[in-house]
Motif scaffolding. Structure first.
Motif, short mmCIF file in Angstrom:
data_model
loop_
_atom_site.label_atom_id
_atom_site.label_comp_id
_atom_site.label_asym_id
_atom_site.label_seq_id
_atom_site.Cartn_x
_atom_site.Cartn_y
_atom_site.Cartn_z
N ARG A 65 -3.97 -1.41 -6.74
CA ARG A 65 -2.81 -0.84 -7.42
C ARG A 65 -2.08 0.22 -6.58
O ARG A 65 -0.87 0.40 -6.71
CB ARG A 65 -3.23 -0.25 -8.78
CG ARG A 65 -3.67 -1.33 -9.77
CD ARG A 65 -4.33 -0.74 -11.00
NE ARG A 65 -3.43 0.16 -11.71
CZ ARG A 65 -3.87 1.04 -12.63
NH1 ARG A 65 -5.18 1.17 -12.87
NH2 ARG A 65 -3.02 1.81 -13.26
N SER A 66 -2.82 0.91 -5.75
CA SER A 66 -2.20 1.89 -4.83
C SER A 66 -2.65 1.50 -3.43
O SER A 66 -3.81 1.71 -3.05
CB SER A 66 -2.64 3.31 -5.19
OG SER A 66 -2.01 3.74 -6.39
N ILE A 67 -1.74 0.92 -2.66
CA ILE A 67 -2.15 0.35 -1.38
C ILE A 67 -1.15 0.68 -0.27
O ILE A 67 -0.01 1.07 -0.54
CB ILE A 67 -2.26 -1.21 -1.47
CG1 ILE A 67 -0.92 -1.79 -1.91
CG2 ILE A 67 -3.37 -1.64 -2.40
CD1 ILE A 67 -0.64 -3.16 -1.37
N ILE A 68 -1.63 0.55 0.97
CA ILE A 68 -0.76 0.57 2.14
C ILE A 68 -1.01 -0.73 2.92
O ILE A 68 -2.12 -1.28 2.89
CB ILE A 68 -0.99 1.79 3.07
CG1 ILE A 68 -2.43 1.87 3.57
CG2 ILE A 68 -0.58 3.07 2.35
CD1 ILE A 68 -2.64 2.93 4.64
N VAL A 69 0.02 -1.18 3.64
CA VAL A 69 -0.10 -2.41 4.43
C VAL A 69 0.93 -2.31 5.57
O VAL A 69 1.86 -1.49 5.51
CB VAL A 69 0.16 -3.65 3.53
CG1 VAL A 69 1.60 -3.72 3.09
CG2 VAL A 69 -0.27 -4.93 4.24
N GLY A 70 0.69 -3.10 6.63
CA GLY A 70 1.63 -3.08 7.76
C GLY A 70 1.20 -2.01 8.76
O GLY A 70 0.00 -1.71 8.89
N GLY A 71 2.17 -1.42 9.45
CA GLY A 71 1.83 -0.46 10.50
C GLY A 71 0.89 -1.12 11.50
O GLY A 71 1.09 -2.27 11.88
N PRO A 72 -0.19 -0.44 11.90
CA PRO A 72 -1.16 -1.03 12.83
C PRO A 72 -2.24 -1.86 12.13
O PRO A 72 -3.16 -2.35 12.75
CB PRO A 72 -1.81 0.22 13.45
CG PRO A 72 -1.79 1.22 12.35
CD PRO A 72 -0.54 0.95 11.55
N LEU A 73 -2.11 -1.98 10.79
CA LEU A 73 -3.22 -2.52 9.99
C LEU A 73 -3.17 -4.04 9.90
O LEU A 73 -2.11 -4.62 9.68
CB LEU A 73 -3.19 -1.90 8.58
CG LEU A 73 -3.19 -0.36 8.55
CD1 LEU A 73 -2.96 0.15 7.14
CD2 LEU A 73 -4.49 0.19 9.15
N GLU A 74 -4.39 -4.66 9.99
CA GLU A 74 -4.50 -6.13 9.84
C GLU A 74 -4.55 -6.53 8.36
O GLU A 74 -4.20 -7.63 8.00
CB GLU A 74 -5.82 -6.58 10.49
CG GLU A 74 -5.93 -6.25 11.97
CD GLU A 74 -5.04 -7.15 12.81
OE1 GLU A 74 -4.27 -6.61 13.63
OE2 GLU A 74 -5.07 -8.36 12.60
N ASN A 75 -5.10 -5.63 7.54
CA ASN A 75 -5.23 -5.94 6.11
C ASN A 75 -4.49 -4.88 5.29
O ASN A 75 -4.01 -3.91 5.85
CB ASN A 75 -6.72 -5.91 5.69
CG ASN A 75 -7.57 -6.89 6.49
OD1 ASN A 75 -8.50 -6.48 7.18
ND2 ASN A 75 -7.25 -8.17 6.40
N GLN A 76 -4.48 -5.03 3.97
CA GLN A 76 -4.02 -3.94 3.13
C GLN A 76 -5.22 -3.07 2.78
O GLN A 76 -6.37 -3.53 2.80
CB GLN A 76 -3.33 -4.47 1.86
CG GLN A 76 -4.25 -5.14 0.88
CD GLN A 76 -3.52 -5.54 -0.40
OE1 GLN A 76 -2.31 -5.76 -0.40
NE2 GLN A 76 -4.26 -5.59 -1.48
N TYR A 77 -4.96 -1.79 2.57
CA TYR A 77 -6.02 -0.79 2.32
C TYR A 77 -5.70 -0.07 1.01
O TYR A 77 -4.54 0.23 0.73
CB TYR A 77 -6.08 0.23 3.46
CG TYR A 77 -6.69 -0.28 4.75
CD1 TYR A 77 -6.08 -1.28 5.50
CD2 TYR A 77 -7.88 0.26 5.24
CE1 TYR A 77 -6.64 -1.74 6.70
CE2 TYR A 77 -8.45 -0.18 6.43
CZ TYR A 77 -7.81 -1.19 7.15
OH TYR A 77 -8.38 -1.64 8.32
N ARG A 78 -6.76 0.23 0.25
CA ARG A 78 -6.61 0.89 -1.06
C ARG A 78 -6.75 2.40 -0.94
O ARG A 78 -7.67 2.90 -0.32
CB ARG A 78 -7.73 0.41 -2.00
CG ARG A 78 -7.40 -0.79 -2.81
CD ARG A 78 -8.55 -1.09 -3.77
NE ARG A 78 -8.59 -2.52 -4.07
CZ ARG A 78 -9.62 -3.12 -4.66
NH1 ARG A 78 -10.71 -2.41 -5.00
NH2 ARG A 78 -9.59 -4.43 -4.90
N LEU A 79 -5.85 3.13 -1.65
CA LEU A 79 -5.94 4.59 -1.69
C LEU A 79 -7.15 5.03 -2.51
O LEU A 79 -7.33 4.58 -3.64
CB LEU A 79 -4.67 5.17 -2.32
CG LEU A 79 -4.64 6.69 -2.53
CD1 LEU A 79 -4.67 7.43 -1.19
CD2 LEU A 79 -3.41 7.10 -3.34
#
Ligand SMILES: CC#CCNS(=O)(=O)c1cc(S(N)(=O)=O)ccc1C(=O)O
Ligand SMILES: [Zn+2]
Length: 250
Positions: A65-79
């Motif tokens: 529900r609270s995530i970041i994706v893109g930038g240098p990241l291969e996956n999405q990450y949860r806050l």
């Protein structure tokens, strides 16, 4: 510069420890870095508490529900949580430095790779397990969004104090400028594991003196113990070793 009684200075065999000094001229522009996409749901906010090292706001990370994706990241990450590091005075306080300059404080938003790992605890142990967004705080104008946190601090003055914090959107603490540096690093507190993709925003946010002073009235100590002000809760700079800091901007 204060000594650091809080935690070990070195990890035996560590090759990607944090924090580091970011030498602007040595960072390498990477045109393949994507913009960082931040999507936080303010209702995932749970509580704010004093863990005896910093104060942190924790989020419900049981779903995406609270995530970041893109930038240098291969996956999405949860806050999972955000917290701060700060100094006793405005001359220092941040963990990372830019061209050897300290900021008075630094915000860390901690995210974990729930696509690959079943739990946060497992992600903490893996090289691509965590992504932490770092935002520098500089002395300047009053920050409206931060004031909501500052107003809650007197209620969590002592170690282990916690209060409900129902709705808060940490996006208000992240500068609008998309530019960032990124490098492979570690947690800056135990277990100091080398599991963090650091994303350090180039532009600081401005906060005023009263807001920084509010951080400094928190205590490391529990109620009833001899009071120790919570200040200088930052780890010393670590060697860059064989790492390159990439920039998303030219
Ligand atoms: C097991 C385990 C663990 C680490 N927890 S954390 O990633 O939330 C974290 C990360 C950081 S930091 N400064 O490395 O982002 C500091 C403090 C904490 C914390 O426990 O409160
Ligand atoms: Zn931190």
């Amino acid at each position: 510069m204060p000594k650091h009684p809080l935690f070990p200075l070195t990890i035996p065999g560590g090759t990607r420890q944090s924090p580091i000094n970011i030498q602007w001229r040595d960072s390498v522009y990477d045109p393949f870095l994507k913009p960082l996409k931040i999507s936080y749901d303010p209702t995932t906010c749970l509580h704010i508490w004093n863990n005896g090292y910093s104060f942190l706001v924790e989020f419900d990370d049981s779903a995406d529900r609270s995530i970041i994706v893109g930038g240098p990241l291969e996956n999405q990450y949860r806050l999972k949580q955000f917290h701060f590091h700060w100094g006793a005075i405005n001359e220092w306080g941040s963990e990372h430095t830019v061209d050897s300059k300290f900021y008075p404080a630094e915000l860390h938003l901690v995210h974990w790779n729930a696509v690959v790992y079943p739990t946060f605890e497992e992600a903490v142990m893996e090289g691509n397990g965590l992504a932490v967004i770092g935002v520098f705080l500089k002395l300047g104008a009053h920050h409206e969004g931060l004031q909501m946190l500052v107003d809650a601090l007197p209620a969590i003055k002592h170690k282990d104090a916690v209060i409900e914090f129902d709705v808060f959107d940490p996006s208000c603490l992240i500068p609008s400028c998309p530019d960032y540096w990124t490098y492979a690093g570690s947690l800056t507190t135990p277990p100091l594991t080398e599991s963090v993709t650091w994303i350090i925003k180039k532009q600081p946010i401005e906060v005023d003196e009263n807001q920084l002073e509010a951080f400094r009235m928190l205590l490391f100590t529990s109620d009833g113990e001899e009071e120790k002000r919570m200040v200088d809760n930052f780890r010393p700079l670590q060697p860059l070793m064989n790492r390159t800091v990439r920039s998303s901007f030219q």
